[in-house]
Motif scaffolding. Structure first.
Motif, short mmCIF file in Angstrom:
data_model
loop_
_atom_site.label_atom_id
_atom_site.label_comp_id
_atom_site.label_asym_id
_atom_site.label_seq_id
_atom_site.Cartn_x
_atom_site.Cartn_y
_atom_site.Cartn_z
N ALA A 172 -9.86 6.43 -0.09
CA ALA A 172 -8.75 5.50 -0.38
C ALA A 172 -8.01 5.13 0.90
CB ALA A 172 -7.79 6.14 -1.39
N TYR A 173 -7.76 6.11 1.76
CA TYR A 173 -7.04 5.86 3.02
C TYR A 173 -7.85 4.94 3.94
CZ TYR A 173 -4.15 6.85 7.12
OH TYR A 173 -3.32 6.74 8.20
N THR A 174 -9.18 5.15 3.95
CA THR A 174 -10.04 4.32 4.79
C THR A 174 -10.10 2.88 4.28
OG1 THR A 174 -11.42 6.26 5.31
CG2 THR A 174 -12.39 4.09 5.72
N LEU A 175 -10.11 2.72 2.95
CA LEU A 175 -10.24 1.38 2.37
C LEU A 175 -8.90 0.65 2.21
CD1 LEU A 175 -12.86 2.12 -0.46
CD2 LEU A 175 -13.28 1.02 1.76
N LEU A 176 -7.79 1.34 2.41
CA LEU A 176 -6.47 0.74 2.20
C LEU A 176 -6.25 -0.55 3.00
CD1 LEU A 176 -3.70 0.92 0.83
CD2 LEU A 176 -2.94 2.40 2.71
N ALA A 183 -8.29 0.51 -2.22
CA ALA A 183 -7.76 1.87 -2.14
C ALA A 183 -7.86 2.57 -3.48
CB ALA A 183 -6.31 1.84 -1.67
N ALA A 184 -7.51 1.86 -4.57
CA ALA A 184 -7.63 2.44 -5.91
C ALA A 184 -9.09 2.75 -6.24
CB ALA A 184 -7.05 1.47 -6.93
N SER A 185 -10.02 1.92 -5.76
CA SER A 185 -11.45 2.19 -5.97
C SER A 185 -11.87 3.47 -5.26
CB SER A 185 -12.28 1.01 -5.45
OG SER A 185 -11.96 -0.18 -6.14
N GLY A 186 -11.24 3.74 -4.11
CA GLY A 186 -11.52 5.00 -3.41
C GLY A 186 -11.11 6.21 -4.23
N LEU A 187 -9.99 6.12 -4.96
CA LEU A 187 -9.57 7.21 -5.84
C LEU A 187 -10.60 7.43 -6.95
CD1 LEU A 187 -5.77 6.34 -6.27
CD2 LEU A 187 -6.83 7.87 -4.60
N ALA A 188 -11.13 6.33 -7.49
CA ALA A 188 -12.15 6.44 -8.54
C ALA A 188 -13.44 7.05 -8.00
CB ALA A 188 -12.43 5.05 -9.14
N LEU A 189 -13.78 6.70 -6.77
CA LEU A 189 -14.99 7.25 -6.16
C LEU A 189 -14.85 8.76 -5.94
CD1 LEU A 189 -17.76 6.46 -5.01
CD2 LEU A 189 -16.68 6.21 -2.77
N GLY A 190 -13.65 9.19 -5.57
CA GLY A 190 -13.41 10.63 -5.41
C GLY A 190 -13.57 11.36 -6.73
N MET A 191 -13.09 10.77 -7.84
CA MET A 191 -13.26 11.39 -9.15
C MET A 191 -14.73 11.52 -9.50
SD MET A 191 -12.06 10.02 -12.89
CE MET A 191 -13.49 8.95 -12.95
#
Length: 513
Positions: A172-176, A183-191
């Motif tokens: 998320a931090y990298t994609l922000l 960034a929200a997609s990064g949170l989903a990818l982490g899940m």
């Protein structure tokens, strides 16, 4: 199989969930302070819909697996226990694959028609494979919980959370810089990454355990008969979870819309909704690490005692679980109420401090609802928590709809609505437990002793607070001192005794008689 008490299982899960909540707490802090409430608000819009799809996929089967395996093991029928697990695994793998594929192809339609913000599409596409992964791992978790072996579940949960936190935040931090949606997609990818790792870990533990045991060609009942029994136990839980997750999805759409009626812009409403979930409910739910562990271990433990007609043990375990929930919940909520301002500032969500205070006033009913649901499910009364949740929601939704749209209330109205719902559902659950088990309601243990400890804790905070204002983080030592006073008072007034301490695994052997 080594005999395990439900307290042992609860402590195993408690330890794992405590570590997970600490990691989750750090994760939420990093998100709110470095990514922002808007990104978390977008993720929170998708998450309830993801959970709704997961309920359709698993259909309450893992809980039914836990209960049926526990009963089979209590009767020394290990062949039936293995048959139940294999049948459930085949069903959950198949249903997970089908639902994931269907959702993947209809995601554009759902994102356009159901969500107030079209930016959620990419998040939804990332979440759909996780449904298949979780479906498989849930079968293994149901199996181990039925065997009253909570360690594999605990290990897999810790590994899952470690990956989710590290991958989610870094991605998320990298994609922000590309935008909030990325960034929200990064949170989903982490899940998704966390679910994959957690599933692999619990499958590996099952393989290692199975290889240690000699295989026997024992008779087992037909898979169709097993599925019939599983569905009989699972359908009330499925209805309840569908209802619960459906309401969460409704909240994810309703709260931002009603905040806009109150005068907020669309982006402000999304940010406030993110702060509600990322700060206020994160803090409120942190103590539920205990009640979740307790509720999870109660189902097989009470099922086993009920199958053997040991109603005295059922009464004892039920009363002990409720008492422990109250003893942990009271100091947790006093801390949240007294330190609402610094906690909210810590999450860069100053608008939520009054919301957090309102939630803290009724938070004990949230914890009691979770524990009492586990007791009723263990008794086989799985339909009662569903019905009581429906009644609670019937109280909550109109209040939420009305007060959230009021400029004078806003998110405070949302918090008050949740408190009313918690109170109604937990009270009805507790009444049902008393009716079906004959559990005595000891007002001295349930109310008076923790209340005295809570008063002493609050007075401690009042006296110490002027001396702990020299640094923004100085309230943490103050919390430790106040909590220590609370438990000393409980020990002095008989709320906690040496027998309670001796029941704690690992620590108990050091407590003298």
């Amino acid at each position: 199989m080594t005999k395990r008490t439900f307290v042992y299982g609860a402590v195993i899960l408690l330890t794992a969930n405590f570590l997970n909540r600490v990691l989750g707490f750090i994760y939420q802090y990093l998100i709110m302070t470095h990514i922002g409430g808007e990104a978390f608000g977008l993720f929170n819009m998708v998450f309830p819909m993801y959970m709704l799809a997961l309920v359709f996929t698993t259909a309450g089967i893992p809980l039914a697996v836990s209960k049926m395996i526990s009963e089979a093991v209590s009767l020394n029928n290990t062949a039936r226990a293995q048959s139940i697990f294999r049948t459930a695994l085949v069903f959950l793998t198949s249903s997970g694959a089908v639902i994931s594929l269907v959702l993947f192809f209809i995601s554009p339609y759902l994102a356009e028609r159901l969500f107030p913000d079209p930016r959620v599409l990419r998040l939804f596409l990332i979440c759909t494979p996780a449904i298949f992964v979780v479906s498989i791992s849930s079968a293994f978790r149901g199996y181990f919980q039925g065997m009253q072996n909570m360690l594999p579940t605990a290990i897999s949960q810790i590994c899952e959370q470690l990956v989710r936190v590290s991958v989610g935040f870094m991605t998320a931090y990298t994609l922000l810089p590309r935008g909030i949606e990325w960034a929200a997609s990064g949170l989903a990818l982490g899940m998704l990454a966390g679910e994959i790792v957690g599933s692999c870990v619990i499958i590996l533990q099952y393989k290692l355990q199975k290889n240690k045991k000699p295989s026997h060609a024992n008779e087992s009942e037909h898979p169709l008969q097993t599925m019939k029994e599983l569905f009989h136990l699972a359908y009330p839980v499925t209805i309840g979870r569908l209802f619960s997750t459906g309401l969460s999805s409704l909240d994810a759409m309703l709260i931002p819309q009603r905040l806009q009626v109150a005068g907020y812009t669309a982006r402000e409403a999304t940010t406030l909704f993110g702060q509600l979930g990322g700060a206020a409910f994160t803090l409120l739910n942190f103590p539920s690490v205990f009640t979740f562990a307790l509720a999870t271990s109660l189902v097989p433990a009470i099922s086993e005692a009920a199958a053997r007609k040991q109603m005295q043990i059922v009464k004892l375990r039920s009363a002990q679980a409720i008492r422990l929930t109250i003893f942990i919940g009271v100091p947790s909520l006093i801390i949240l109420f007294f330190f609402a301002d610094p906690f909210s500032a810590f999450f860069k969500s100053k608008n939520t401090s009054n919301v957090l205070r309102l939630l803290a006033l009724g938070g004990i009913f949230s914890y009691l609802q979770q524990t009492s649901t586990g007791i009723l499910q263990g008794l086989g009364k799985v339909q009662l928590p569903v019905l009581n949740s429906i009644i609670g929601a019937g109280v909550r939704i109109p209040i939420l709809f009305t007060l959230t749209a009021s400029p004078l209330w806003g998110l405070k109205g949302t918090a008050l609505a949740y408190v009313c719902g918690f109170f109604v559902s937990s009270t009805l659950n507790l009444a049902a437990i008393v009716r079906y088990t004959g559990m005595p309601v000891d007002l001295r243990e349930f109310i008076l002793q923790p209340l005295i400890g809570g008063i002493g804790m609050m007075l401690t905070f009042r006296l110490l607070h002027p001396f702990f204002t020299f640094h923004p983080l100085a309230f943490f030592p103050e919390i430790i001192l106040g909590t220590g006073i609370y438990f000393v008072i409980l020990f002095l007034n008989g709320g906690i005794n040496r027998d309670d301490l001796r029941r704690i695994p690992w620590l108990g052997k050091f407590i003298p008689r």
